[in-house]
Each structure stands twice: as C-alpha cells, then as structure tokens.
Design an enzyme around this catalytic site. Structure first.
Site, PDB file in Angstrom:
ATOM      1  N   ASP A  12       0.826  -1.213   0.000  1.00 24.35           N
ATOM      2  CA  ASP A  12       0.000   0.000   0.000  1.00 24.35           C
ATOM      3  C   ASP A  12       0.862   1.266   0.000  1.00 24.35           C
ATOM      4  O   ASP A  12       1.949   1.280   0.575  1.00 24.35           O
ATOM      5  CB  ASP A  12      -0.904  -0.020   1.239  1.00 24.35           C
ATOM      6  CG  ASP A  12      -2.024   1.002   1.148  1.00 24.35           C
ATOM      7  OD1 ASP A  12      -2.274   1.540   0.039  1.00 24.35           O
ATOM      8  OD2 ASP A  12      -2.651   1.284   2.179  1.00 24.35           O
ATOM      9  N   ASN A  60     -10.546  -2.843  -6.673  1.00 28.47           N
ATOM     10  CA  ASN A  60      -9.746  -1.859  -7.422  1.00 28.47           C
ATOM     11  C   ASN A  60     -10.342  -1.494  -8.790  1.00 28.47           C
ATOM     12  O   ASN A  60      -9.937  -0.514  -9.407  1.00 28.47           O
ATOM     13  CB  ASN A  60      -8.302  -2.352  -7.627  1.00 28.47           C
ATOM     14  CG  ASN A  60      -7.450  -2.277  -6.379  1.00 28.47           C
ATOM     15  OD1 ASN A  60      -6.478  -3.028  -6.228  1.00 28.47           O
ATOM     16  ND2 ASN A  60      -7.790  -1.380  -5.452  1.00 28.47           N
TER      17      ASN A  60
HETATM   18  C1  FPP Z   1      -1.808   0.331  -3.280  1.00 33.90           C
HETATM   19  O1  FPP Z   1      -1.346   1.648  -3.436  1.00 33.90           O
HETATM   20  C2  FPP Z   1      -1.321  -0.501  -4.345  1.00 33.90           C
HETATM   21  C3  FPP Z   1      -2.092  -1.091  -5.302  1.00 33.90           C
HETATM   22  C4  FPP Z   1      -3.551  -0.927  -5.406  1.00 33.90           C
HETATM   23  C5  FPP Z   1      -1.518  -1.925  -6.313  1.00 33.90           C
HETATM   24  C6  FPP Z   1      -0.255  -2.639  -5.958  1.00 33.90           C
HETATM   25  C7  FPP Z   1       0.493  -2.760  -7.189  1.00 33.90           C
HETATM   26  C8  FPP Z   1       1.831  -2.733  -7.319  1.00 33.90           C
HETATM   27  C9  FPP Z   1       2.774  -2.725  -6.201  1.00 33.90           C
HETATM   28  C10 FPP Z   1       2.423  -2.701  -8.650  1.00 33.90           C
HETATM   29  C11 FPP Z   1       1.813  -3.676  -9.544  1.00 33.90           C
HETATM   30  C12 FPP Z   1       2.418  -5.003  -9.433  1.00 33.90           C
HETATM   31  C13 FPP Z   1       1.937  -5.994 -10.180  1.00 33.90           C
HETATM   32  C14 FPP Z   1       2.635  -7.312 -10.206  1.00 33.90           C
HETATM   33  C15 FPP Z   1       0.748  -5.767 -10.988  1.00 33.90           C
HETATM   34  P1  FPP Z   1      -2.427   2.793  -3.621  1.00 33.90           P
HETATM   35  O2  FPP Z   1      -2.520   3.090  -5.068  1.00 33.90           O
HETATM   36  O3  FPP Z   1      -3.704   2.394  -2.965  1.00 33.90           O
HETATM   37  O4  FPP Z   1      -1.720   3.952  -2.860  1.00 33.90           O
HETATM   38  P2  FPP Z   1      -2.431   5.093  -2.021  1.00 33.90           P
HETATM   39  O5  FPP Z   1      -3.216   4.413  -0.939  1.00 33.90           O
HETATM   40  O6  FPP Z   1      -1.264   5.853  -1.481  1.00 33.90           O
HETATM   41  O7  FPP Z   1      -3.256   5.870  -2.986  1.00 33.90           O
END
Ligand code: FPP
Length: 239
Positions: A12, A60
């Site tokens: 996250d 998501n």
């Molecule tokens: C959360 O950060 C992360 C995600 C929803 C996606 C996780 C994805 C990756 C680490 C990269 C993709 C990897 C693969 C293998 C597809 P957020 O976007 O919710 O961050 P925030 O809470 O700060 O907005």
C-alpha cells in the site's frame, strides 16, 4: 530466530509516494513494481518459502479507467520481463483471485507463468490479482453448494479443513505474517479466512520504499511475537 514460512504483503501507498513527489499515480505503481522485484529477491535470500502479494483487489475496478489499465499493464510487463529470472531462481509462480474477470491475454500470461514454473521448489510467489477475500469465500461456497446438489458432498462433512479445499489457496499454507505498508492498519479483504491466526505487522513506509531492510525488520518483529493459536502454550512455526 523463528522465521515465517509464509509472508503475505499488502503493498500500500504507491499513490501517496507519487503524490509526495509531485508525480502521477502511475509512477508510484511503477516504483511499486521495482519494490516488488527487490522484495521477491530478498525473500529468497532470507529463505522464505512463500510470498503472497496483493497486486489488484476485486474492489480496485472502481478506480479510474486509466489507473486500472496501468495496473493491468504492469502485471503483464512484470510477467513478461521477470518470468525468466523468476524461473531461473527456482521460483514457482501462482495466481489467486477471480480469473473469469480478467482479459484473455492476462489469463494466458498467468497460465504461462504457472505452467513454466510448476516444478520449481526454491520459493513460491503467489500473486493475488482480481482478488477479494469475500469473493473467494463466496466462489468457494458456490462450489460447495454444487457438490452438495450433485450428491458428491455430504453437508455434515463441511469442516473448516474441507471448506478450505474449495478456496483459491488450497495447496497454499496460511500466512504466518501479514505485512501492510503505508501506515494503514486494516486487512482490506486480503486473505480474511487464511489470516485468522497470522501475525500482523504494519509499517509506516510507502510500498515503493520497501526493500530488504524493511522485510528484515518485519521478520524480526514477527520473531518477537508469541503465537498461541487459541491455546495457552506458545507455539512457533517451523523455520
Ligand atoms: C496500493 O497503493 C497498491 C495497489 C492498489 C496496487 C499494488 C500494485 C503494485 C505494487 C504494482 C503492480 C504489481 C503488479 C505485479 C501488478 P495505492 O494506489 O492504494 O496507494 P495510495 O493508498 O497511497 O493511494
């Protein structure tokens, strides 16, 4: 030191990492993939047998279309670019989550990765993609109901162990340690059934800043915990 056999990670904070740098969210997700690469290597170096990562949740899909498409693209790039190295390092790759909702090219890539690495034994990497715990349990319940209706399963035989055989994670041990980065302290529908007795470690850093040192710290925090699994005597996981 008692080591967790299975570590599951909620990656996250990509968006906040990017925002703090005045970058678009996509840049945060790209940096998140780099952190994932570092972490898979570090987990192998630390002798961790199982690593599960939450890459895309069933919830998501509600993000802006462009971001959803970025995340789909990143999974494809990750498999295309990293599969050879993962295979060479003896990593077995699997996916948990609802495959039906994914595009045919992604499904084909995932299947290619799973087939190529099926005999690898050095480490297991489980990618939770289009995954949601409640969705997984509901899909398992549908299969159980179908088996009962077909007369192949007696309702009296539906124990927790028997039910778990219908989950995406059948053949995968429960996580010993669940890590969430970015300071949020919740599970967000990640492995709710499987994490019933997991130790939870919340780390303040955003996911793109995660690496070997942070993984080491989380493992140290895990090793200081006393696990009783509902009993009174502390038990430890096999290291
Ligand atoms: C959360 O950060 C992360 C995600 C929803 C996606 C996780 C994805 C990756 C680490 C990269 C993709 C990897 C693969 C293998 C597809 P957020 O976007 O919710 O961050 P925030 O809470 O700060 O907005």
């Amino acid at each position: 030191m008692v080591k967790p056999a299975h570590i599951a990670i909620i990656m996250d904070g990509n968006g906040r990492w990017a925002k703090a740098r005045g970058l678009p969210r996509a840049a945060g997700h790209r940096a998140g993939v780099e952190a994932l690469r570092r972490t898979v290597r570090a987990a192998g170096d630390f002798g961790i047998d199982w690593l599960t990562v939450y890459a895309f949740s069933s919830e998501n899909w509600s993000r802006p279309k462009a971001e959803v498409s970025d995340l789909m693209g990143l999974l494809k790039t990750f498999i295309r670019r990293d599969l050879a190295e993962l295979h060479q390092s003896g990593v077995r790759v699997r996916m948990i989550g609802a495959r039906e909702g994914l595009s045919p090219d992604i499904r084909a890539l995932v299947e290619e990765a799973e087939t190529l690495t099926v005999a690898n034994r050095a480490m297991n990497l489980v990618i939770a993609f289009n995954y949601g715990g409640r969705d997984e349990i509901a899909r398992a319940a549908q299969q159980v109901a179908e088996a009962v209706a077909a007369g192949t399963l007696d309702p009296a035989e539906i124990t927790p162990e028997a039910f778990a055989q219908f989950l995406d994670t059948r053949l995968i041990p429960d996580p010993d340690l669940v890590i969430r980065t970015s300071g949020e302290q919740r599970l967000s529908n990640f492995l709710p059934w499987q994490s019933a007795y997991s130790e939870l470690v919340f780390m303040p850093c955003y996911w793109p800043d995660f690496g070997p040192a942070e993984l080491d710290e989380a493992i140290k925090r895990f090793s200081e915990r006393e696990r009783r699994f509902g009993g009174v005597v502390a038990r430890t996981v096999a290291s």
